[in-house]
Write a protein that holds these residues in place. Structure first.
Motif, PDB file in Angstrom:
ATOM      1  N   PRO A 157       0.815  -1.224   0.000  1.00  0.00           N
ATOM      2  CA  PRO A 157       0.000   0.000   0.000  1.00  0.00           C
ATOM      3  C   PRO A 157       0.843   1.266   0.000  1.00  0.00           C
ATOM      4  O   PRO A 157       0.491   2.253  -0.644  1.00  0.00           O
ATOM      5  N   LEU A 158       1.968   1.251   0.742  1.00  0.00           N
ATOM      6  CA  LEU A 158       2.827   2.428   0.751  1.00  0.00           C
ATOM      7  C   LEU A 158       3.447   2.661  -0.618  1.00  0.00           C
ATOM      8  O   LEU A 158       3.505   3.804  -1.102  1.00  0.00           O
ATOM      9  N   SER A 309      -2.663  -6.310  -2.320  1.00  0.00           N
ATOM     10  CA  SER A 309      -1.497  -7.194  -2.244  1.00  0.00           C
ATOM     11  C   SER A 309      -0.980  -7.364  -0.823  1.00  0.00           C
ATOM     12  O   SER A 309      -0.405  -8.401  -0.489  1.00  0.00           O
ATOM     13  N   PHE A 310      -1.170  -6.345   0.018  1.00  0.00           N
ATOM     14  CA  PHE A 310      -0.603  -6.451   1.355  1.00  0.00           C
ATOM     15  C   PHE A 310      -1.370  -7.438   2.227  1.00  0.00           C
ATOM     16  O   PHE A 310      -0.954  -7.744   3.348  1.00  0.00           O
ATOM     17  N   THR A 312      -1.515 -10.611   1.923  1.00  0.00           N
ATOM     18  CA  THR A 312      -0.658 -11.777   2.188  1.00  0.00           C
ATOM     19  C   THR A 312       0.224 -11.541   3.401  1.00  0.00           C
ATOM     20  O   THR A 312       0.339 -12.388   4.291  1.00  0.00           O
ATOM     21  N   ALA A 313       0.850 -10.369   3.452  1.00  0.00           N
ATOM     22  CA  ALA A 313       1.714 -10.059   4.586  1.00  0.00           C
ATOM     23  C   ALA A 313       0.909  -9.854   5.865  1.00  0.00           C
ATOM     24  O   ALA A 313       1.381 -10.177   6.959  1.00  0.00           O
ATOM     25  N   LEU A 314      -0.294  -9.325   5.735  1.00  0.00           N
ATOM     26  CA  LEU A 314      -1.134  -9.153   6.921  1.00  0.00           C
ATOM     27  C   LEU A 314      -1.483 -10.513   7.530  1.00  0.00           C
ATOM     28  O   LEU A 314      -1.439 -10.700   8.749  1.00  0.00           O
ATOM     29  N   GLY A 315      -1.819 -11.477   6.673  1.00  0.00           N
ATOM     30  CA  GLY A 315      -2.071 -12.828   7.160  1.00  0.00           C
ATOM     31  C   GLY A 315      -0.832 -13.432   7.789  1.00  0.00           C
ATOM     32  O   GLY A 315      -0.906 -14.130   8.808  1.00  0.00           O
ATOM     33  N   ALA A 316       0.334 -13.133   7.210  1.00  0.00           N
ATOM     34  CA  ALA A 316       1.588 -13.646   7.759  1.00  0.00           C
ATOM     35  C   ALA A 316       1.845 -13.097   9.154  1.00  0.00           C
ATOM     36  O   ALA A 316       2.254 -13.828  10.057  1.00  0.00           O
ATOM     37  N   PHE A 363      -8.779 -10.211  -1.406  1.00  0.00           N
ATOM     38  CA  PHE A 363      -8.032  -9.824  -0.202  1.00  0.00           C
ATOM     39  C   PHE A 363      -8.080 -10.940   0.837  1.00  0.00           C
ATOM     40  O   PHE A 363      -7.053 -11.309   1.420  1.00  0.00           O
ATOM     41  N   LEU A 364      -9.262 -11.491   1.079  1.00  0.00           N
ATOM     42  CA  LEU A 364      -9.413 -12.541   2.086  1.00  0.00           C
ATOM     43  C   LEU A 364      -8.617 -13.789   1.723  1.00  0.00           C
ATOM     44  O   LEU A 364      -7.941 -14.375   2.567  1.00  0.00           O
ATOM     45  N   LEU A 365      -8.676 -14.190   0.455  1.00  0.00           N
ATOM     46  CA  LEU A 365      -7.958 -15.391   0.029  1.00  0.00           C
ATOM     47  C   LEU A 365      -6.441 -15.198   0.108  1.00  0.00           C
ATOM     48  O   LEU A 365      -5.710 -16.109   0.496  1.00  0.00           O
ATOM     49  N   LEU A 366      -5.982 -14.014  -0.237  1.00  0.00           N
ATOM     50  CA  LEU A 366      -4.549 -13.739  -0.129  1.00  0.00           C
ATOM     51  C   LEU A 366      -4.099 -13.746   1.328  1.00  0.00           C
ATOM     52  O   LEU A 366      -3.003 -14.212   1.655  1.00  0.00           O
ATOM     53  N   ALA A 367      -4.942 -13.227   2.223  1.00  0.00           N
ATOM     54  CA  ALA A 367      -4.603 -13.221   3.651  1.00  0.00           C
ATOM     55  C   ALA A 367      -4.521 -14.645   4.190  1.00  0.00           C
ATOM     56  O   ALA A 367      -3.618 -14.973   4.978  1.00  0.00           O
ATOM     57  N   LEU A 368      -5.447 -15.514   3.775  1.00  0.00           N
ATOM     58  CA  LEU A 368      -5.403 -16.914   4.213  1.00  0.00           C
ATOM     59  C   LEU A 368      -4.134 -17.598   3.714  1.00  0.00           C
ATOM     60  O   LEU A 368      -3.488 -18.354   4.450  1.00  0.00           O
ATOM     61  N   GLY A 369      -3.767 -17.328   2.467  1.00  0.00           N
ATOM     62  CA  GLY A 369      -2.531 -17.898   1.951  1.00  0.00           C
ATOM     63  C   GLY A 369      -1.322 -17.402   2.720  1.00  0.00           C
ATOM     64  O   GLY A 369      -0.370 -18.149   2.958  1.00  0.00           O
ATOM     65  N   GLY A 370      -1.353 -16.139   3.145  1.00  0.00           N
ATOM     66  CA  GLY A 370      -0.254 -15.585   3.927  1.00  0.00           C
ATOM     67  C   GLY A 370      -0.082 -16.267   5.272  1.00  0.00           C
ATOM     68  O   GLY A 370       1.039 -16.405   5.774  1.00  0.00           O
TER      69      GLY A 370
END
Length: 480
Positions: A157-158, A309-310, A312-316, A363-370
């Motif tokens: 996001p930045l 895109s972020f 994934t990192a948020l889920g991580a 967004f939700l699916l990327l967060a789960l993958g993270g």
């Protein structure tokens, strides 16, 4: 008297981890933000976005080429001193990246940046590992990686906001205040590590490894793209493999090799480093593909792509507090097998994304993958050092760092090569949504390929670090 008081003066490993993580934060922020800004950079420089992947791979290759010497340099000149110089080089190179006006200038500046990163990240890990006991290692690794995860979270996001508001150059310049703060904290709180006498460096080994990696990655990055004269990519691949074979032979025979291949005889290091590379390669393709898909395929702005895109990192980051209890409950083997399958599914589902999908669902699916990728990365990083003697930590961090940095570079090459191949088969010049789907499927298969190797791990692998033997012992006690 001073000898008896020394242990009480030992700094808290958590504080050391949090401070040296400033280096990982800066590097991960840079990598995540640059990927989001790539389409804008490519437009300014008049090249295809996929072709500008060289700006990423050149940095990663420089990291990989110079990491093998990092352990020797840290031992020879002192880990703290080397760490501070590395932060300064990385920061100054970021300024050069922001001033680049063409692809060659950008690649040159990224190579200098990679040299700084090559000294910065492995030495940061070495500073920490030398302070912790085995039972503290998992906790220390979590503290080390949690602050570093803020970089990937804030990076997309930045990077998107800075690109849209101030231009892609600002994505690099943001490293300047971070680097200055990191230098101040290290100088203030990290204790000096006196230089040692590691003996002469393995110059021949370092040259062979550097040539092998540079030539091989040059060949992979340029083959089939008509960006260099015909025959050069193929020659690079062949020469890279030849130098690689020579490097392996040399390192097996040298008394103090640039890469200590005997470390591979330690099963946990072998599996965590080499088998984990397949996972890292496949997973390394997704941070490149997702923002590219959202901007090139879906027509989203850099800011919108960054915000999605972020995830994934948020889920991580959300997984970090759960890592220790999960590993304690299930052990390394079960966790590595399970997360490799789940993470592969998380990458494969990205192939189904179309412009009609709501961004909230993506967004939700990327967060789960993270979540799953984060658990896997922490488990791999910790397992690799679970059985390494203290006297071999420098060699192990250099070896592991080389392999870990090569994997994301190969991940980007895997992504760009899959896109180019799909475009060629489809007979079109610009990447379309189906081309991205092919690339995601290929990346998922590479992630999944790591699973059979983890099946070879012993159920009690790394249990002294994870504490799994204590849980298993309590479960067996009533029956006994």
């Amino acid at each position: 008297m001073s000898e008896t008081s020394a242990p009480t003066a030992k700094p808290d490993p958590r504080l050391t981890a949090a401070i040296v993580a400033s280096a990982l934060f800066m590097q991960n922020l840079d990598s995540a933000a640059v990927t989001t800004a790539l389409p804008s950079m490519a437009a300014d420089m008049g090249v295809e976005p996929a072709r500008l992947g060289a700006a990423i791979t050149s940095y990663l290759v420089a990291l990989t080429v110079f990491i093998p010497v990092s352990g020797w340099v840290a031992d020879r000149f002192g880990a703290k001193r080397v760490f501070m110089v590395a932060i300064a080089v990385f920061t100054l190179a970021s300024v050069l990246c922001g001033r680049a006006t063409g692809v060659p200038e950008m690649i040159g500046a990224r190579i200098i940046q990679g040299i700084g990163g090559a000294m910065m990240v492995p030495v940061a890990r070495l500073l920490l590992l030398r302070q912790v006991r085995k039972e503290e290692m998992l906790s220390a690794m979590t503290w080390l990686t949690m602050p570093a995860m803020i970089g990937p979270i804030s990076g997309p996001p930045l990077g998107g906001f800075l690109t849209d508001a101030f231009g892609w150059q600002s994505v690099f310049l943001i490293n300047v205040p971070i680097g200055v703060l990191g230098l101040a904290l290290v100088a203030w709180k990290i204790p000096d590590v006196p230089p040692g006498d590691p003996g002469p460096p393995d110059v021949v080994g370092l040259m062979l490894i550097g040539l092998a990696l540079a030539l091989f990655m040059f060949g992979l990055e340029t083959v089939g793209r008509q960006v260099v004269p015909d025959g050069l990519p193929e020659a690079g691949l062949v020469l890279g493999l030849m130098f690689g074979w020579a490097a392996i032979r040399h390192c097996r025979q040298a008394a103090r090799p640039a890469l200590d291949l005997s470390l591979l005889q330690i099963r946990t290091f072998n599996q965590g480093t080499l088998a984990g590379s397949l996972f890292r390669i496949g997973a390394g393709a997704t941070p490149f593909l997702v923002p590219m898909l959202l901007q090139v395929g879906f027509g989203k702005t850099a800011s919108a792509a960054g915000l999605v895109s972020f995830a994934t990192a948020l889920g991580a980051l959300a997984m970090k507090p759960l890592t220790r209890p999960i590993l304690r409950r299930f052990g390394f083997r079960t966790v590595l097998i399970g997360t490799s399958v789940l993470a592969a599914a998380g990458v494969a589902v990205c192939a189904l994304f179309t412009p009609s999908w709501p961004l909230s669902v993506i967004f939700l699916l990327l967060a789960l993958g993270g979540l799953f990728r984060s658990l896997q990365f922490t488990a791999l990083n910790t397992l690799s050092f679970a059985d390494i003697p203290t006297t071999r930590l420098s060699a192990a961090t250099s070896f592991s760092g080389t392999v870990q940095q090569l994997a994301p570079a190969l991940g980007v090459v895997l992504a760009t090569t899959s896109l180019e191949a799909s475009k060629a088969l489809g007979g079109h010049h610009l990447a379309t949504v189906p081309d991205f789907a092919v690339a995601f499927v290929v990346a998922a298969l590479v992630v999944l390929a790591s699973c059979p190797f983890f099946l070879r791990l012993s159920p009690d692998a790394g249990e002294e670090v994870s504490g799994h033997h204590l849980v298993a012992g309590r479960r067996r006690a009533p029956a006994e």
